[in-house]
Design a protein around this motif. Structure first.
Motif, PDB file in Angstrom:
ATOM      1  N   HIS A  15      21.880   8.288  13.929  1.00 50.16           N
ATOM      2  CA  HIS A  15      21.777   8.200  12.243  1.00 50.16           C
ATOM      3  C   HIS A  15      23.008   8.513  11.486  1.00 50.16           C
ATOM      4  O   HIS A  15      23.680   9.322  12.180  1.00 50.16           O
ATOM      5  CB  HIS A  15      20.475   8.856  12.102  1.00 50.16           C
ATOM      6  CG  HIS A  15      19.007   8.505  12.485  1.00 50.16           C
ATOM      7  ND1 HIS A  15      18.526   9.131  13.805  1.00 50.16           N
ATOM      8  CD2 HIS A  15      18.455   7.423  12.309  1.00 50.16           C
ATOM      9  CE1 HIS A  15      17.531   8.539  13.726  1.00 50.16           C
ATOM     10  NE2 HIS A  15      17.310   7.629  13.186  1.00 50.16           N
ATOM     11  N   ASP A  18      18.659   1.518   9.323  1.00 54.78           N
ATOM     12  CA  ASP A  18      19.771   2.451  10.070  1.00 54.78           C
ATOM     13  C   ASP A  18      20.934   1.683  10.530  1.00 54.78           C
ATOM     14  O   ASP A  18      22.009   2.064  10.150  1.00 54.78           O
ATOM     15  CB  ASP A  18      19.198   3.109  11.219  1.00 54.78           C
ATOM     16  CG  ASP A  18      18.053   4.149  10.833  1.00 54.78           C
ATOM     17  OD1 ASP A  18      18.241   4.900   9.756  1.00 54.78           O
ATOM     18  OD2 ASP A  18      16.909   4.210  11.671  1.00 54.78           O
ATOM     19  N   LEU A  65      15.958   4.312  16.037  1.00 56.91           N
ATOM     20  CA  LEU A  65      16.706   3.562  14.941  1.00 56.91           C
ATOM     21  C   LEU A  65      15.981   2.462  14.233  1.00 56.91           C
ATOM     22  O   LEU A  65      15.567   1.561  15.058  1.00 56.91           O
ATOM     23  CB  LEU A  65      18.146   3.451  15.179  1.00 56.91           C
ATOM     24  CG  LEU A  65      18.919   4.531  15.195  1.00 56.91           C
ATOM     25  CD1 LEU A  65      18.733   5.433  16.708  1.00 56.91           C
ATOM     26  CD2 LEU A  65      20.244   4.121  14.932  1.00 56.91           C
TER      27      LEU A  65
END
Length: 72
Positions: free
Chosen positions: A59, A30, A26
């Motif tokens: 996500h 994100d 991530l």
């Protein structure tokens, strides 16, 4: 589903957070999409999860896909 931004790294240069659904790193983008604060300097993943009352992060697209009953 990842973004083109660089992944969030810990103080040792390792990826700090991976998506609980797809396993990809991530990024700060994100975290912005998830409305999460960026980790403080030197904060560990465990400390972050404890402070934010989280078990994992995913996500946005992966979470939506999971809720729809599909694989990410």
């Amino acid at each position: 589903m990842t973004t083109s931004a660089s992944p969030i790294l810990d103080r040792f240069g390792r990826v700090m957070f991976t998506c609980a659904d797809c396993g990809e790193p991530l990024s700060s983008d994100d975290f912005f999409d998830l409305n999460l604060r960026f980790p403080d300097a030197g904060e560990s993943q465990d400390d972050y999860y404890t402070a934010e009352l989280l078990d994992a992060v995913s996500h946005v697209a992966c979470s939506e896909t999971r809720r729809a009953g599909k694989a990410c």
